[in-house]
Design a protein around this motif. Structure first.
Motif, short mmCIF file in Angstrom:
data_model
loop_
_atom_site.label_atom_id
_atom_site.label_comp_id
_atom_site.label_asym_id
_atom_site.label_seq_id
_atom_site.Cartn_x
_atom_site.Cartn_y
_atom_site.Cartn_z
N ARG A 84 35.73 25.13 28.41
CA ARG A 84 36.48 24.29 29.34
C ARG A 84 37.45 25.06 30.23
O ARG A 84 38.03 24.48 31.14
CB ARG A 84 37.25 23.23 28.56
N VAL A 85 37.67 26.35 29.95
CA VAL A 85 38.61 27.13 30.77
C VAL A 85 37.87 28.28 31.43
O VAL A 85 36.83 28.74 30.95
CB VAL A 85 39.79 27.68 29.93
N LEU A 86 38.42 28.75 32.55
CA LEU A 86 37.82 29.87 33.26
C LEU A 86 37.92 31.13 32.41
O LEU A 86 38.96 31.40 31.80
CB LEU A 86 38.53 30.10 34.60
N ALA A 87 36.85 31.92 32.38
CA ALA A 87 36.84 33.15 31.60
C ALA A 87 37.76 34.21 32.21
O ALA A 87 38.26 35.06 31.49
CB ALA A 87 35.41 33.69 31.49
N ILE A 88 37.97 34.15 33.51
CA ILE A 88 38.87 35.09 34.19
C ILE A 88 39.84 34.27 35.04
O ILE A 88 39.42 33.47 35.88
CB ILE A 88 38.08 36.08 35.07
N GLU A 89 41.13 34.47 34.80
CA GLU A 89 42.16 33.73 35.54
C GLU A 89 42.23 34.22 36.99
O GLU A 89 41.88 35.36 37.29
CB GLU A 89 43.53 33.91 34.87
N SER A 90 42.74 33.37 37.88
CA SER A 90 42.79 33.68 39.32
C SER A 90 43.47 35.00 39.65
O SER A 90 42.94 35.75 40.49
CB SER A 90 43.45 32.53 40.09
N PRO A 91 44.63 35.36 39.06
CA PRO A 91 45.24 36.66 39.42
C PRO A 91 44.35 37.86 39.07
O PRO A 91 44.29 38.83 39.82
CB PRO A 91 46.54 36.69 38.61
N VAL A 92 43.64 37.77 37.95
CA VAL A 92 42.73 38.85 37.55
C VAL A 92 41.53 38.87 38.49
O VAL A 92 41.06 39.93 38.91
CB VAL A 92 42.30 38.70 36.08
N LEU A 93 41.04 37.69 38.85
CA LEU A 93 39.93 37.59 39.79
C LEU A 93 40.31 38.20 41.14
O LEU A 93 39.51 38.92 41.75
CB LEU A 93 39.52 36.13 39.95
N MET A 94 41.53 37.97 41.60
CA MET A 94 41.99 38.58 42.86
C MET A 94 42.01 40.10 42.76
O MET A 94 41.62 40.80 43.71
CB MET A 94 43.38 38.07 43.25
N ARG A 95 42.44 40.64 41.63
CA ARG A 95 42.43 42.09 41.44
C ARG A 95 41.00 42.63 41.46
O ARG A 95 40.73 43.69 42.02
CB ARG A 95 43.12 42.49 40.13
N LEU A 96 40.08 41.89 40.87
CA LEU A 96 38.68 42.29 40.88
C LEU A 96 38.13 42.32 42.30
O LEU A 96 37.43 43.25 42.69
CB LEU A 96 37.85 41.35 39.99
N ILE A 97 38.46 41.31 43.09
CA ILE A 97 38.01 41.27 44.48
C ILE A 97 38.57 42.46 45.25
O ILE A 97 37.85 43.11 46.03
CB ILE A 97 38.40 39.92 45.13
N MET A 98 39.82 42.79 45.04
CA MET A 98 40.42 43.95 45.72
C MET A 98 39.75 45.25 45.29
O MET A 98 39.52 46.14 46.11
CB MET A 98 41.92 43.98 45.50
N LEU A 99 39.40 45.37 44.00
CA LEU A 99 38.65 46.54 43.55
C LEU A 99 37.27 46.59 44.22
O LEU A 99 36.79 47.66 44.58
CB LEU A 99 38.48 46.52 42.02
N GLY A 100 36.66 45.42 44.39
CA GLY A 100 35.38 45.35 45.09
C GLY A 100 35.47 45.91 46.50
O GLY A 100 34.57 46.63 46.94
#
Length: 147
Positions: A84-100
């Motif tokens: 029921r919860v996201l496996a990766i929270e939004s702040p971590v997802l944003m860091r992943l996008i920046m690494l991308g």
């Protein structure tokens, strides 16, 4: 803790977006299609998340403590509270996008990236390779504009 597969340019899109899927445990569950992962799209022009869709995440892969390579993965049911919860929270997802964005710049073209997120929310890139099936032009990637 979790893993992600990210395309810095969505090969099914119009060149303006990137896409990522993420789930609990190793990303082999995404690649093998044994789970319905969470998914997000992001704007390549500014790095902002455009949409997040929670997945069911009914199963995950779990690594056994010991075993030969390739024999230590077990398919297990994901507890209902984790589904029921996201496996990766939004702040971590944003860091992943920046690494991308950084990885795409390093290699000079859009990338298909696999990553893991540790218990302390560190991101470890495990693979980066060119996006295949990419046709047409794409918007320059500028995730740092979202910061």
């Amino acid at each position: 803790k979790a893993s992600a597969v990210m395309m810095t340019v969505d090969p099914l899109g119009d060149g303006r977006t990137g896409a990522t899927e993420f789930t609990w445990g190793p990303c082999g569950a995404i690649v093998a299609g044994i789970t319905t992962p969470d998914a997000a799209t992001f704007d390549r022009a500014n790095g902002r998340i455009l949409s997040i869709r929670p997945g069911r995440k009914g199963h995950r892969l779990q690594l056994a403590e010991y075993g030969a390579v390739g024999t230590n993965e077990m398919r297990v049911e994901t507890p209902l509270e984790d589904q029921r919860v996201l496996a990766i929270e939004s702040p971590v997802l944003m860091r992943l996008i920046m690494l991308g964005e950084q990885i795409e710049r390093l290699f000079g073209r859009p990338q298909d990236i696999e990553a893991v997120v540790t218990q302390d929310n560190s991101i470890v890139i495990t693979q980066a390779r060119p996006v295949t099936m990419l046709e047409g032009d794409y918007v320059p990637f500028n995730a740092s504009a979202a910061a």
